[in-house]
Design a protein around this motif. Sequence first.
Motif, PDB file in Angstrom:
ATOM      1  N   PHE A 128       0.814  -1.214   0.000  1.00  0.00           N
ATOM      2  CA  PHE A 128       0.000   0.000   0.000  1.00  0.00           C
ATOM      3  C   PHE A 128       0.851   1.270   0.000  1.00  0.00           C
ATOM      4  O   PHE A 128       0.375   2.327   0.397  1.00  0.00           O
ATOM      5  N   CYS A 144      -0.425   5.017  -0.882  1.00  0.00           N
ATOM      6  CA  CYS A 144      -1.898   5.077  -0.793  1.00  0.00           C
ATOM      7  C   CYS A 144      -2.265   6.139   0.238  1.00  0.00           C
ATOM      8  O   CYS A 144      -2.668   5.832   1.356  1.00  0.00           O
ATOM      9  N   CYS A 147       3.507   0.071   3.927  1.00  0.00           N
ATOM     10  CA  CYS A 147       2.884   1.378   3.701  1.00  0.00           C
ATOM     11  C   CYS A 147       3.925   2.474   3.530  1.00  0.00           C
ATOM     12  O   CYS A 147       3.606   3.650   3.644  1.00  0.00           O
ATOM     13  N   ASN A 201       6.619   5.163   1.974  1.00  0.00           N
ATOM     14  CA  ASN A 201       6.419   6.102   0.873  1.00  0.00           C
ATOM     15  C   ASN A 201       7.581   6.178  -0.107  1.00  0.00           C
ATOM     16  O   ASN A 201       7.542   6.953  -1.032  1.00  0.00           O
ATOM     17  N   ASP A 209       2.903   8.947   1.693  1.00  0.00           N
ATOM     18  CA  ASP A 209       2.718   7.783   2.543  1.00  0.00           C
ATOM     19  C   ASP A 209       1.238   7.526   2.799  1.00  0.00           C
ATOM     20  O   ASP A 209       0.386   8.216   2.293  1.00  0.00           O
ATOM     21  N   CYS A 210       0.951   6.521   3.585  1.00  0.00           N
ATOM     22  CA  CYS A 210      -0.430   6.191   3.962  1.00  0.00           C
ATOM     23  C   CYS A 210      -0.841   7.107   5.117  1.00  0.00           C
ATOM     24  O   CYS A 210      -1.160   6.651   6.214  1.00  0.00           O
ATOM     25  N   LEU A 228      -4.139   6.591   7.199  1.00  0.00           N
ATOM     26  CA  LEU A 228      -4.322   5.418   8.054  1.00  0.00           C
ATOM     27  C   LEU A 228      -4.200   5.843   9.514  1.00  0.00           C
ATOM     28  O   LEU A 228      -3.166   6.326   9.948  1.00  0.00           O
ATOM     29  N   PHE A 247       5.221   0.071   8.399  1.00  0.00           N
ATOM     30  CA  PHE A 247       4.316   1.211   8.553  1.00  0.00           C
ATOM     31  C   PHE A 247       5.104   2.522   8.651  1.00  0.00           C
ATOM     32  O   PHE A 247       4.623   3.502   9.206  1.00  0.00           O
ATOM     33  N   THR A 262       3.815   6.504   8.139  1.00  0.00           N
ATOM     34  CA  THR A 262       2.354   6.577   8.225  1.00  0.00           C
ATOM     35  C   THR A 262       2.042   7.621   9.291  1.00  0.00           C
ATOM     36  O   THR A 262       1.663   7.297  10.404  1.00  0.00           O
TER      37      THR A 262
END
Length: 176
Positions: free
Chosen positions: A67, A70, A90, A92, A113-114, A117, A134, A137
């Motif tokens: 992801f 996303c 997740c 970036n 990045d996410c 979330l 992660f 995030t």
Amino acid sequence: TALKAIVIPAKVTAIVQFAFTDCTALKTVTFESNTTLTKLGAYAFVNTGITAFDMPDSVTYIGVYQFAGCKDLATLTISSNVTAIPNNMCDNKYEYEYSYLVETRNLRVELQDCAALKEIVIPAGVTSIGASAFKNTTGLASVTFENGTAIENIGESAFENSGIKTFDISTAVDDR
């Protein structure tokens, strides 16, 4: 691309690597009931516009950078049958190389990045969280491990530069 939504048929067993990479208009991914999907290939949803992803419990494998980029992904439900959360799930920043017919692309891409979330619940079956899973995030505020989780490894920089305010691992600690 103009693809905004997709329904994955029940008979699909794997989503191959790069399947929806750079489908920035893609907002919704749903799965037919009784899905047989077991594998999400590396980079499958990189840089898409998905806002929520409810991974079917039939999934046992998640590829790296799943992801990444996303930036609108706000809700992520991980299959209870996954035992490892991959590196850079997740993150970036990533590099990749692949061929498509006669075209070859070597890319270095920096993505958002996410950031959307906010919360992640780690399923009980997960024993490993990969390096930088992660990372970046920045909107992630809460990480909770389901009761009975027997986490054995959290990789380097797994939650680096996240916005975590609550990290409840108490139910995942083995008294051994």
